[in-house]
Design a protein around this motif. Structure first.
Motif, PDB file in Angstrom:
ATOM      1  N   CYS A 158     -69.690 -51.171 -20.417  1.00 44.55           N
ATOM      2  CA  CYS A 158     -69.666 -50.743 -21.813  1.00 44.55           C
ATOM      3  C   CYS A 158     -71.011 -51.039 -22.468  1.00 44.55           C
ATOM      4  O   CYS A 158     -71.644 -52.048 -22.201  1.00 44.55           O
ATOM      5  CB  CYS A 158     -68.504 -51.382 -22.575  1.00 44.55           C
ATOM      6  N   HIS A 160     -71.492 -51.761 -25.506  1.00 42.57           N
ATOM      7  CA  HIS A 160     -71.407 -52.786 -26.545  1.00 42.57           C
ATOM      8  C   HIS A 160     -71.627 -54.192 -26.007  1.00 42.57           C
ATOM      9  O   HIS A 160     -72.305 -54.994 -26.631  1.00 42.57           O
ATOM     10  CB  HIS A 160     -70.019 -52.748 -27.211  1.00 42.57           C
ATOM     11  N   HIS A 161     -71.010 -54.495 -24.853  1.00 43.40           N
ATOM     12  CA  HIS A 161     -71.050 -55.874 -24.356  1.00 43.40           C
ATOM     13  C   HIS A 161     -71.670 -55.995 -22.961  1.00 43.40           C
ATOM     14  O   HIS A 161     -71.775 -57.084 -22.428  1.00 43.40           O
ATOM     15  CB  HIS A 161     -69.628 -56.449 -24.284  1.00 43.40           C
ATOM     16  N   CYS A 229     -64.779 -56.138 -21.316  1.00 41.23           N
ATOM     17  CA  CYS A 229     -64.964 -56.701 -22.667  1.00 41.23           C
ATOM     18  C   CYS A 229     -63.634 -57.002 -23.337  1.00 41.23           C
ATOM     19  O   CYS A 229     -63.601 -57.766 -24.302  1.00 41.23           O
ATOM     20  CB  CYS A 229     -65.847 -55.807 -23.528  1.00 41.23           C
TER      21      CYS A 229
HETATM   22 ZN   LIG Z   1     -67.299 -53.651 -24.786  1.00 41.53          ZN
END
Ligand SMILES: [Zn+2]
Length: 274
Positions: A158, A160-161, A229
């Motif tokens: 991902c 985001h993380h 995540c």
């Molecule tokens: Zn994530």
């Protein structure tokens, strides 16, 4: 320390001035760098290649998000240099995390391992060109006109993380005028997945690339995946499963086609449960 967002001087330059070519020095074919902004007094060798490439993409209005393929900008030779530069940056991250990378035997080579892993493995789909998917014509009298459903194992991460995403994509098409080898569906899906993605975007990316490679207008992509995540941090939900679906043409508009696609997926899941 200020938390204010700062403009990147290399990418944004001096906002007040229009771009004047004669103020810039050509570097690496078409790239221009402004004296003093990207170079130390030692000269061009001191500029980070990553900065030069970011400058070039910005100039060309080329988007370079985590899920974008930027292979036209990164050569095989560039990769070695980029890995060296990223190693240096990861060393700094480890230092800032107060990890003793000089004495801890397990952390000694970690910065380079991380840099190599990002470029050659978990984000390889950003730097490699599309897999070669030679198409065979499917226009004879007894051409295949049915539905084709391919199950592809996916590994992604991902945006985001930077946590792993793992799952399965089911790719369905109604065969058009050309066909590609069965393994190519998975190669294309994995090429899209080996980047920083969102599952929603990944489904769209796979659908777009399969459409490009096969010419099929009727297609569906269904992805089931678990997200590191959600499992390793945050809500720590070990059984969380996310499903996304992209349907085009008859898969979207014709109820029978849509049903056939999902029935096929159920059959696949009985065969290889996940
Ligand atoms: Zn994530």
């Amino acid at each position: 320390m200020s938390n204010d967002f700062k403009l990147d001087p290399i990418l944004n330059g001096d906002q007040r001035q229009p771009f004047k070519k004669d103020e810039y020095t050509p570097l690496n074919k078409q790239v221009y760098v402004k004296a003093g902004e990207m170079m130390s007094d030692k000269g061009y060798e001191e500029a980070y290649l990553a900065d030069v490439l970011r400058f070039k993409m910005k100039r060309d209005n080329k988007r370079f998000w985590a899920g974008d393929n930027i292979s036209e900008y990164v050569s095989e030779d560039d990769k070695e240099k980029l890995i060296d530069e990223a190693t240096e940056a990861f060393e700094l991250v480890l230092d800032r995390l107060l990890i003793d990378r000089e004495n801890d035997p397990n952390s000694k080579g970690t910065a380079r391992r991380l840099a190599k892993m990002y470029f050659n493995e978990i984000m390889a789909g950003r730097f490699e060109p599309a897999p070669d998917a030679t198409a065979f014509t499917n226009d004879s009298q007894d051409r295949y006109e049915g539905m084709l459903v391919v199950r592809s194992e996916l590994r992604s991460m991902c945006s985001h993380h930077h946590q792993p995403v793992s799952g399965v994509a089911y790719i369905g098409i109604i065969a058009a005028q050309k066909l590609i080898g069965l393994s190519k569906y998975t190669r294309i899906a994995q090429w899209c997945a080996r980047r920083g993605t969102l599952q929603e975007e990944l489904a769209n990316d796979i659908a777009r690339e399969i459409e490009k490679a096969t010419g099929a207008k009727d297609l569906g992509v269904y992805i089931q995946a678990v997200h590191g995540c959600c499992e390793n941090r945050g809500i720590m939900a070990h059984s969380s499963l996310t499903q996304t679906t992209v349907l085009k043409g008859a898969f979207k508009d014709d109820g029978n086609t849509k049903k056939e696609f999902f029935d096929n997926i159920k059959l696949q899941q009985e065969f290889a449960p996940r």
